[in-house]
Design a protein around this motif. Structure first.
Motif, PDB file in Angstrom:
ATOM      1  N   ILE A 184      21.098  25.310   8.828  1.00  0.00           N
ATOM      2  CA  ILE A 184      20.529  25.340   7.473  1.00  0.00           C
ATOM      3  C   ILE A 184      19.104  25.901   7.510  1.00  0.00           C
ATOM      4  N   ALA A 185      18.307  25.479   8.476  1.00  0.00           N
ATOM      5  CA  ALA A 185      16.924  25.977   8.573  1.00  0.00           C
ATOM      6  C   ALA A 185      16.900  27.487   8.758  1.00  0.00           C
ATOM      7  N   GLU A 186      17.795  28.006   9.592  1.00  0.00           N
ATOM      8  CA  GLU A 186      17.854  29.448   9.816  1.00  0.00           C
ATOM      9  C   GLU A 186      18.277  30.188   8.547  1.00  0.00           C
ATOM     10  N   VAL A 187      19.240  29.632   7.829  1.00  0.00           N
ATOM     11  CA  VAL A 187      19.706  30.249   6.585  1.00  0.00           C
ATOM     12  C   VAL A 187      18.578  30.280   5.555  1.00  0.00           C
ATOM     13  N   LYS A 188      17.815  29.204   5.470  1.00  0.00           N
ATOM     14  CA  LYS A 188      16.691  29.175   4.534  1.00  0.00           C
ATOM     15  C   LYS A 188      15.685  30.277   4.859  1.00  0.00           C
ATOM     16  N   GLN A 189      15.426  30.500   6.138  1.00  0.00           N
ATOM     17  CA  GLN A 189      14.480  31.547   6.525  1.00  0.00           C
ATOM     18  C   GLN A 189      15.028  32.934   6.178  1.00  0.00           C
ATOM     19  N   VAL A 190      16.310  33.151   6.410  1.00  0.00           N
ATOM     20  CA  VAL A 190      16.925  34.437   6.068  1.00  0.00           C
ATOM     21  C   VAL A 190      16.827  34.685   4.567  1.00  0.00           C
ATOM     22  N   LEU A 191      17.123  33.666   3.772  1.00  0.00           N
ATOM     23  CA  LEU A 191      17.038  33.813   2.315  1.00  0.00           C
ATOM     24  C   LEU A 191      15.608  34.108   1.877  1.00  0.00           C
ATOM     25  N   LYS A 192      14.652  33.429   2.491  1.00  0.00           N
ATOM     26  CA  LYS A 192      13.244  33.682   2.174  1.00  0.00           C
ATOM     27  C   LYS A 192      12.873  35.120   2.527  1.00  0.00           C
TER      28      LYS A 192
END
Length: 56
Positions: A28-36
């Motif tokens: 989830i943390a990695e996905v949040k960074q990609v979205l950002k």
């Protein structure tokens, strides 16, 4: 809000599909960074069927 200028979306949720509880929420943390990095500023959860915005 969660709107990305060239996509028009305003509500973005993040989920994980797993078959084992030990993997719930993985990446989830990695996905949040990609979205950002893609230009999104927020994601949503829901409370009583109403969207709640959270900063990325």
């Amino acid at each position: 809000m969660g709107q990305k200028p060239d996509q028009g979306g305003t509500i973005l949720t993040i989920g994980s599909d797993t078959h084992e509880t030990v993997h719930l929420g993985d990446h989830i943390a990695e996905v949040k960074q990609v979205l950002k990095d893609m230009g999104y500023r927020t994601f949503n959860t829901f409370s009583r069927r109403e969207p709640v915005y959270h900063d990325l």
